[in-house]
Design a protein around this motif. Structure first.
Motif, PDB file in Angstrom:
ATOM      1  N   VAL A   7      22.757 -54.667  21.916  1.00  0.00           N
ATOM      2  CA  VAL A   7      23.300 -53.317  21.794  1.00  0.00           C
ATOM      3  C   VAL A   7      24.304 -53.043  22.913  1.00  0.00           C
ATOM      4  O   VAL A   7      24.043 -53.343  24.082  1.00  0.00           O
ATOM      5  N   LEU A   8      25.442 -52.477  22.537  1.00  0.00           N
ATOM      6  CA  LEU A   8      26.468 -52.050  23.486  1.00  0.00           C
ATOM      7  C   LEU A   8      26.676 -50.553  23.326  1.00  0.00           C
ATOM      8  O   LEU A   8      26.878 -50.062  22.212  1.00  0.00           O
ATOM      9  N   ILE A   9      26.627 -49.833  24.434  1.00  0.00           N
ATOM     10  CA  ILE A   9      26.858 -48.393  24.420  1.00  0.00           C
ATOM     11  C   ILE A   9      27.940 -48.082  25.441  1.00  0.00           C
ATOM     12  O   ILE A   9      27.858 -48.531  26.591  1.00  0.00           O
ATOM     13  N   ASP A  20      28.126 -50.818  36.933  1.00  0.00           N
ATOM     14  CA  ASP A  20      27.922 -50.698  38.374  1.00  0.00           C
ATOM     15  C   ASP A  20      28.471 -49.388  38.935  1.00  0.00           C
ATOM     16  O   ASP A  20      27.914 -48.825  39.883  1.00  0.00           O
ATOM     17  N   LYS A  21      29.556 -48.917  38.371  1.00  0.00           N
ATOM     18  CA  LYS A  21      30.185 -47.711  38.892  1.00  0.00           C
ATOM     19  C   LYS A  21      29.251 -46.511  38.800  1.00  0.00           C
ATOM     20  O   LYS A  21      29.313 -45.592  39.629  1.00  0.00           O
ATOM     21  N   HIS A  22      28.355 -46.519  37.829  1.00  0.00           N
ATOM     22  CA  HIS A  22      27.502 -45.355  37.585  1.00  0.00           C
ATOM     23  C   HIS A  22      26.013 -45.616  37.785  1.00  0.00           C
ATOM     24  O   HIS A  22      25.235 -44.662  37.881  1.00  0.00           O
ATOM     25  N   GLY A  42      30.262 -47.100  31.327  1.00  0.00           N
ATOM     26  CA  GLY A  42      30.490 -45.684  31.558  1.00  0.00           C
ATOM     27  C   GLY A  42      29.171 -44.948  31.753  1.00  0.00           C
ATOM     28  O   GLY A  42      28.087 -45.521  31.621  1.00  0.00           O
ATOM     29  N   PRO A  43      29.245 -43.633  32.069  1.00  0.00           N
ATOM     30  CA  PRO A  43      28.028 -42.854  32.332  1.00  0.00           C
ATOM     31  C   PRO A  43      27.344 -42.410  31.034  1.00  0.00           C
ATOM     32  O   PRO A  43      27.872 -41.565  30.302  1.00  0.00           O
ATOM     33  N   VAL A  44      26.188 -42.972  30.767  1.00  0.00           N
ATOM     34  CA  VAL A  44      25.411 -42.649  29.570  1.00  0.00           C
ATOM     35  C   VAL A  44      24.032 -42.178  30.019  1.00  0.00           C
ATOM     36  O   VAL A  44      23.374 -42.855  30.819  1.00  0.00           O
ATOM     37  N   SER A  50      34.770 -41.741  29.185  1.00  0.00           N
ATOM     38  CA  SER A  50      35.064 -40.573  30.009  1.00  0.00           C
ATOM     39  C   SER A  50      34.318 -40.674  31.336  1.00  0.00           C
ATOM     40  O   SER A  50      33.439 -41.510  31.513  1.00  0.00           O
ATOM     41  N   SER A  51      34.656 -39.800  32.265  1.00  0.00           N
ATOM     42  CA  SER A  51      34.021 -39.816  33.584  1.00  0.00           C
ATOM     43  C   SER A  51      32.772 -38.950  33.633  1.00  0.00           C
ATOM     44  O   SER A  51      31.989 -39.037  34.575  1.00  0.00           O
TER      45      SER A  51
END
Length: 491
Positions: free
Chosen positions: A458-460, A415-417, A444-446, A464-465
């Motif tokens: 699958v988990l990715i 949700d953050k990204h 995280g941001p991918v 990092s920010s």
């Protein structure tokens, strides 16, 4: 109530809208809880199923469609996804918006059956201008039709402390809120559209949400609705473990009528029974069929107001400022009207008729190859005007988005990204293949690029920010850590 009535009249709202608000306000002041204990209802064991209706002749479809209107609820802005315009204008598939696909579906039905089914969009005061401007450019033929727009009413917010009309001089528009989709009934009545449609020979209306592309006009359901002569039919789907917190269909013992029981209507002692999906099996898809002449008669008999249960939402007058004064927003749900008619019914439909886009998770999945634009094969029995489906010839494009995989993938983006559409788009150069995916979880941001496919679970992750691009390749039943300075490990 006098202060509210004066305020609503000054805003130009209809008497039907005022009367509907009055009922809600009276319930609020009276402290009506709306609680429905388990002992007051019985579970629904069996219902007609759409799959069984498919085998029956649907008769004169062209004649039925001439008496039918398709009404799409189009009042949402999609603010939870960061949108500031009508949600239906969001691009969802193959460069087309929800509204494009809906318009294409209407045009397809008209061409296929040679009958000009009526089309109505129920806009809100927030979506009307954007929607009409878009239609005038992309589907000018529709926007110029009579009664193509029904404008939703708005309700005054109620000061939670005084129960008087809320005030917010800095931005007076914040003093108003949408009244929920139960407003469809006073809007039809107060605008005069109900009378105009009935006078034009329209008997049946199919109502659904514009963000649910699975909710197409189904001729088998239309034929069943017409044959049974019911006032109201709700499409329901079977509850799964993922649906146990949501509402369910039940039958009220006091009068034998069907009703919806939402979680807020369930006493704490009955929560276990409420969440028992083996007992309470069906939930409302919000795809509804309404007989307009019977709705008109019901409204006339009840002084223009359907007795719908109140939904009381506590907010702040400025939703973006939690320190602003608390208010109540009084709403109703259109599906609750099932309890207003003695002869209401329900039909169990496949899950694919309920595919709303409420979050970017839904949108991400819908944009992938796990969903496709369907093509239906149709032919007509000579002399009968009866439509059938086949898989071998006469293919015509239905502009319907359907599941291309055995089961829809469960997508959980961080949700953050990814919660807002613009942020998701910035991290998604290309949506990966999900047709073989069971679940995709992103932490995280991918950044996704072309050439990526997901299969199984699958988990990715990227701790990092700063965004990290996922190498384009196949990922199956794996865990991938993209955090810089760590050795990527794919298991």
């Amino acid at each position: 109530m006098e202060a509210f009535e004066e305020k609503m009249k000054a805003e130009g709202l209809s008497q039907a809208a005022i009367d509907a608000f009055r009922l809600n306000y009276e319930q609020l002041v009276a402290g009506v809880t709306g609680l429905v204990p388990e002992k007051e209802i019985e579970a629904i064991e069996e219902l007609p199923r759409l799959a069984d209706l498919r085998s029956k002749s649907v008769g004169d479809i062209k004649g039925l469609l001439a008496k039918t209107a398709v009404l799409k609820l189009n009042g949402g802005l999609g603010t939870s996804m960061g949108l500031a315009k009508a949600k239906s204008l969001l691009e969802v598939k193959d460069g087309k918006t929800f509204l494009d696909l809906i318009a294409d579906q209407i045009e397809y039905t008209r061409t296929k059956f040679g009958s000009k089914v009526r089309f109505v969009l129920m806009n809100s005061f927030s979506t009307s201008d954007d929607t009409k401007e878009y239609l005038s450019k992309s589907h000018a033929d529709l926007i110029n039709e009579p009664d193509v727009e029904l404008v939703q009413n708005k309700s005054p917010k109620v000061d939670a402390k005084t129960l008087k009309p809320a005030t917010f001089p800095e931005d007076p528009e914040q003093e108003w809120c949408p009244p929920g989709h139960g407003d469809i009934y006073p809007s039809l009545l107060g605008s005069g559209m109900l009378d105009r449609l009935v006078d034009a020979g329209i008997e049946y209306v199919f109502v659904s949400n514009s963000d649910n592309l699975g909710a197409t006009l189904d001729v088998d359901l239309l034929a069943y609705f017409a044959e049974t002569k019911k006032s109201f039919i709700m499409e329901v789907a079977e509850r799964t473990a993922a649906d146990k917190k949501g509402g369910h269909l039940a039958r009220r013992l006091a009068d034998g009528r069907l009703m919806l029981r939402e979680s807020a209507m369930c006493p704490d002692d009955d929560k276990a029974a409420f969440e028992d999906i083996s007992k309470h099996k069906f939930f409302n898809t919000n795809n509804l069929w309404v007989n307009l002449p019977k709705l008109k008669a019901k409204l006339e008999a009840s002084n223009g107001v359907l007795q719908l249960p109140l939904i009381k939402n506590k907010k702040t007058v400025n939703p973006r400022d939690s320190s602003s004064p608390p208010v109540f927003q009084l709403e109703t749900a259109m599906g609750s009207a099932i309890e207003c008619f003695d002869d209401s019914g329900a039909v169990v439909v496949p899950r694919e008729r309920f595919a709303p886009v409420k979050t970017t998770n839904d949108l991400f999945s819908l944009r992938s190859d796990a969903f496709k634009a369907s093509a239906l094969t149709c032919y007509f029995a000579q002399g009968q005007g009866t439509a059938h489906q086949s898989s071998s010839k006469n293919v015509t494009e239905a502009h319907t988005v359907v599941l291309a995989a055995p089961k829809g993938p469960l997508v959980k983006l961080d949700d953050k990204h990814y919660k807002l559409v613009d942020k998701m788009d910035a991290l998604t150069d290309a949506v990966p293949s999900l047709v073989h995916a069971t679940s995709l979880t992103v932490r995280g941001p991918v950044r996704f690029v072309k050439g990526t496919s997901i299969a199984g679970d699958v988990l990715i992750s990227n701790e990092s920010s700063e965004p990290v691009t996922l190498p384009p390749q196949a990922y199956k039943d794996s865990v991938t850590d993209l955090t810089p300075a760590k050795v990527p490990a794919t298991a």
